[in-house]
Every structure is written in C-alpha cells, then in structure tokens.
Motif scaffolding. Sequence first.
Motif, PDB file in Angstrom:
ATOM      1  N   UNK A 294      41.027  36.775  37.502  1.00  0.00           N
ATOM      2  CA  UNK A 294      40.213  37.273  38.620  1.00  0.00           C
ATOM      3  C   UNK A 294      40.298  38.782  38.767  1.00  0.00           C
ATOM      4  N   UNK A 295      40.719  39.461  37.721  1.00  0.00           N
ATOM      5  CA  UNK A 295      40.848  40.915  37.811  1.00  0.00           C
ATOM      6  C   UNK A 295      39.645  41.589  37.162  1.00  0.00           C
ATOM      7  N   UNK A 296      38.482  41.446  37.765  1.00  0.00           N
ATOM      8  CA  UNK A 296      37.237  42.059  37.280  1.00  0.00           C
ATOM      9  C   UNK A 296      36.997  41.720  35.808  1.00  0.00           C
TER      10      UNK A 296
ATOM     11  N   UNK B  41      35.055  52.225  43.425  1.00  0.00           N
ATOM     12  CA  UNK B  41      36.252  51.570  42.919  1.00  0.00           C
ATOM     13  C   UNK B  41      35.999  50.599  41.784  1.00  0.00           C
ATOM     14  N   UNK B  42      34.734  50.359  41.452  1.00  0.00           N
ATOM     15  CA  UNK B  42      34.412  49.413  40.387  1.00  0.00           C
ATOM     16  C   UNK B  42      34.953  49.908  39.062  1.00  0.00           C
ATOM     17  N   UNK B  43      35.551  48.985  38.308  1.00  0.00           N
ATOM     18  CA  UNK B  43      36.208  49.355  37.054  1.00  0.00           C
ATOM     19  C   UNK B  43      35.521  48.776  35.824  1.00  0.00           C
ATOM     20  N   UNK B  44      34.733  47.736  36.014  1.00  0.00           N
ATOM     21  CA  UNK B  44      34.104  47.093  34.866  1.00  0.00           C
ATOM     22  C   UNK B  44      32.651  46.788  35.191  1.00  0.00           C
TER      23      UNK B  44
ATOM     24  N   UNK C 222      31.698  43.837  39.496  1.00  0.00           N
ATOM     25  CA  UNK C 222      32.600  43.100  40.382  1.00  0.00           C
ATOM     26  C   UNK C 222      32.897  43.922  41.621  1.00  0.00           C
ATOM     27  N   UNK C 223      32.999  43.247  42.758  1.00  0.00           N
ATOM     28  CA  UNK C 223      33.441  43.939  43.954  1.00  0.00           C
ATOM     29  C   UNK C 223      34.884  44.370  43.759  1.00  0.00           C
ATOM     30  N   UNK C 224      35.270  45.445  44.412  1.00  0.00           N
ATOM     31  CA  UNK C 224      36.567  46.056  44.166  1.00  0.00           C
ATOM     32  C   UNK C 224      37.709  45.058  44.307  1.00  0.00           C
TER      33      UNK C 224
ATOM     34  N   UNK D  14      38.928  41.589  43.763  1.00  0.00           N
ATOM     35  CA  UNK D  14      38.660  40.311  43.119  1.00  0.00           C
ATOM     36  C   UNK D  14      37.564  40.376  42.091  1.00  0.00           C
TER      37      UNK D  14
END
Lengths: 113, 111
Positions: free
Chosen positions: A97-99, B29-32, B92-94, B96
């Motif tokens: 669940x880590x993006x 904050x999005x990383x992917x 994805x939201x920051x 989760x």
Amino acid sequence: DTEVTQTPKHLVMGMTNKKSLKCEQHMGHRAMYWYKQKAKKPPELMFVYSYEKLSINESVPSRFSPECPNSSLLNLHLHALQPEDSALYLCASSPGVAQETQYFGPGTRLLVL
Amino acid sequence: QKEVEQNSGPLSVPEGAIASLNCTYSDRGSQSFFWYRQYSGKSPELIMFIYSNGDKEDGRFTAQLNKASQYVSLLIRDSQPSDSATYLCAVPRQAGNMLTFGGGTRLMVKP
C-alpha cells in the motif's frame, strides 16, 4: 503473472435481488481494491483491503458490502441496488500500500433493472 | 482545481506520428505516477509508471516527469491505429495507495 480474475463478466439483476461479484489474484499481493466505473468516466475507488482488513470505505452506500475471505479473494455483495448502480465494477490488487502499482481485473459489467 | 487533470480530447494523430499526452496533479507529496490504457468496454491496463524526475522509456512509450511543475506526460512514438484508446493518468494520494485518476484523454490514431 500479473493476472487478476473477476466473475461473472456480465450480470443483470433486479432491484430486489442479492448477488455477489468475485475477484481473485495469486500474485501474493497484500492490497485489493474495488472500483466503480461509469461510461466515459474514470474509475472511482469504493473500497480498499490491506492485509485482509478493510482500510478504506469511500462513503459507499451500505447496499454494497465487501468481504475479503483470504489474501487471494475479494467479494462484493450486492443487495437492493438501484438502476444508477449500473456500471463496470473493477477489482485491482497491488503488492502493498505504499503508492505501488495496481493491476486491474477485466471487470464485471453490471446492469440493474 | 481537480487533483489530477488531463485534456479529454479526442487527440487525433496520423499513423506513424508522435502522440503526446499530458497530465497535471495538485498533490506535491505524490511520489509515483501511472499511465493506464483503456480500450472501450475493457479494463485499464498498466502502460508505464515513473517515480523519478526525467524520462523513462519502454519500447515506443516514454513517460516524462517534472515534479517541480507537477506535470507528467506520456509520449507514444510511431503511433499505430491499435493505440487508439483512452489513456488515464493516475496518482496515489499522499497517504496510502488510493489512486486518483484524471478524466482520461481519448487518443485516435488515423491510418
């Protein structure tokens, strides 16, 4: 193998019926999701299961009831649906669940009469 | 401002041309970032994902990410009629792994 399977492919039900949608993955993924997609719209998240526990419910009406019997299976129980619930219901899974990347099943096309 | 925005199209390109699909997002904050392809009546299929600033190439597809500008794009080289589909940008939201999708861009590749 990045396969998520869903049954049935198509479902027609009346507003008084009870039915269930099923989703299965054998990739060892620990997160599973239900999405609803209306025509010409993007998928909308309904539920998230993380390590077999319901972690997210996006304010979905109680006529939709998710269940995660084990780490490979995800069900969506349907009861007293409305015609506006007709849509493509998509199941997805991700390793965690880590993006992380989500892989979608083929979907169940639901028609509520 | 929507969380993830895409031009709805349709984007029409001739066969063999480069198709450029764009996406902006609001959560710094999005990383992917993910690109999915969806044929009419089918489910979304993962095309590319990108985590780092810059370009990532996979065959005819190149994803480009600019976190400072909060912008991610997908280039399709040598476009084919079989590339005609709706392309969904997902972030994805920051907290989760809840994906937020853009509205999708419909691409039409004309022979």
